[in-house]
Design an enzyme around this catalytic site. Structure first.
Site, PDB file in Angstrom:
ATOM      1  N   LYS A  19       0.850  -1.197   0.000  1.00 29.85           N
ATOM      2  CA  LYS A  19       0.000   0.000   0.000  1.00 29.85           C
ATOM      3  C   LYS A  19       0.878   1.236   0.000  1.00 29.85           C
ATOM      4  CE  LYS A  19       0.897   1.032   4.546  1.00 29.85           C
ATOM      5  NZ  LYS A  19       1.623   2.212   5.034  1.00 29.85           N
ATOM      6  N   ASP A 148      -2.993  -1.282  10.342  1.00 31.76           N
ATOM      7  CA  ASP A 148      -3.247  -1.279   8.900  1.00 31.76           C
ATOM      8  C   ASP A 148      -3.543  -2.670   8.346  1.00 31.76           C
ATOM      9  OD1 ASP A 148      -0.693  -2.237   9.173  1.00 31.76           O
ATOM     10  OD2 ASP A 148       0.232  -0.906   7.695  1.00 31.76           O
TER      11      ASP A 148
END
Length: 303
Positions: A19, A148
Site C-alpha cells: 500500500k 493497517d
C-alpha cells in the site's frame, strides 16, 4: 528444518499487495498511547505471495525463514495463531497449516508488506479451515495484529481514520506511482515515539467524489521525523523532486509512504511514469530500488 506433515492437505495461495499512504495526518495521541490518524490507502500491484497448505496435526509451521524476523514475531505466523484461537473460541478444533511467504515487498519500507501477508493468512485460513467468518469478523481480529491489517482484509482503496481501522472505501480509476526505495529499513515505533512528531494536524478536507490528486493535497506528518533521523530518505525525496521538476510534475507530489523508508510520486499516465522511472534509475546506484506501480490490482487468487 522443514517439518513435513504426511497427511498434508490442499493448498491455497494469494497475492498480498503493498500500500501507499497518499497522505498521513497525525491528529493527536490517545490515552492508550496510540495515535489518531487521517490517512488514505492506495493498494498497489507490488505483491508478496502467501501460500498455505493444510496440516492435519494442528501445528502452525513456517516453512521458510524470513530474513531478520523470528517466527514468534512474524505477523503471518501470529495471524495464524490468532485464527487458531478464534477456532477455539467458536468451540472448534482447527487443523494446522504450513505457511510460506514469497517476499517481494521490502521490509521497513512503509508499504505494509508484513500487514498484508498477515491479512492474506487470515483470509485464506477462513476458507481452508471452513470458519465462515465475515469480513467484519476478520477485520476485528486483524486489528489486534496492527492498525493497517484491516485494510488488507477488505482489499479496497480506502480512507482510514482512528488508528487507521475506520475505513471508508474508495472506488477510483487506475493511477500510477513511481516508488524509490533506499537501501535501509525504518522502525515505525521509533518514528511514532519521537517527541518532535507533529500531533496536531487537521483531517484532510475532500469532496464527496474525490480523485487521486485530491489526496496529494495532504502531507505525511511522519516524513519530517524520518528525514531528520535518516538523511538517505531526505536524499531520495530530493531525487524525486529534481526529476519531477524536469517533467512538470507538481513538486508537492513526491512524499514518503507510511513511516518510510520508501518514497513515491504519483504520475499522470503510464508513459510519464516510464520516463520518470528511467530518469530516477539513472540517478541512483544499483542498491536502490525503483519501481513503477499501479493501483490496478492483480487477480488475488494464484492457485
Amino acid at each position: 528444518m522443514r517439518s513435513v506433515d504426511p497427511l498434508a492437505g490442499p493448498m491455497l495461495c494469494e497475492a498480498a499487495p503493498a500500500k501507499l499512504n497518499l497522505h498521513l495526518h497525525v491528529l493527536g495521541q490517545r490515552n492508550d498511547g496510540y495515535h489518531e490518524l487521517d490517512t488514505s490507502f492506495a493498494l498497489i500491484d507490488w505483491c508478496d505471495q502467501v501460500e498455505l497448505r493444510l496440516r492435519r496435526d494442528g501445528q502452525i509451521h513456517r516453512t521458510e525463514d524470513q530474513v531478520g524476523i523470528e517466527a514468534s514475531k512474524d505477523l503471518a505466523v501470529r495471524a495464524a495463531l490468532r485464527m487458531q484461537q478464534a477456532c477455539a473460541d467458536m468451540g472448534k478444533t482447527c487443523p494446522g497449516v504450513d505457511i510460506r511467504v514469497v517476499k517481494r515487498i521490502p521490509q521497513g519500507a512503509g508499504l505494509g508488506g508484513g500487514s498484508s501477508d498477515a491479512a492474506s493468512v487470515m483470509r485464506l485460513l477462513n476458507q481452508l479451515w471452513d470458519l465462515h467468518l465475515t469480513t467484519s469478523d476478520l477485520s476485528r481480529l486483524a486489528l489486534e495484529l496492527g492498525a493497517d491489517v484491516p485494510v488488507f482484509i477488505r482489499r479496497q482503496h480506502a480512507i482510514g481514520r482512528g488508528v487507521g481501522e475506520r475505513l471508508f472505501e474508495l472506488d477510483l480509476p487506475v493511477a500510477y506511482f513511481l516508488i524509490l526505495m533506499p537501501p535501509i529499513a525504518v522502525s515505525t515505533a521509533k518514528v511514532f515515539a519521537d517527541p518532535k512528531l507533529t500531533r496536531s494536524s487537521k483531517a484532510l478536507k475532500i469532496s464527496d467524489s474525490p480523485g487521486w490528486s485530491d489526496f496529494m493535497q495532504g502531507h505525511n506528518d511522519l516524513q519530517a521525523v524520518v528525514t531528520r533521523q535518516y538523511s538517505v530518505v531526505d536524499n531520495a525525496l530530493n531525487i524525486l523532486r529534481k526529476q519531477a521538476l524536469s517533467l512538470g510534475i507538481p513538486l508537492d507530489w513526491p512524499r514518503m509512504s507510511g513511516s518510510g523508508a520508501a518514497v513515491f510520486c504519483m504520475v499522470r499516465d503510464v508513459a510519464e511514469g516510464l520516463q520518470f522511472e528511467s530518469l530516477v534509475q539513472n540517478s541512483v546506484d544499483k542498491f536502490w530500488r525503483v519501481k513503477l506501480v499501479s493501483s490496478g490490482l492483480p487477480a488475488w487468487r494464484l492457485c
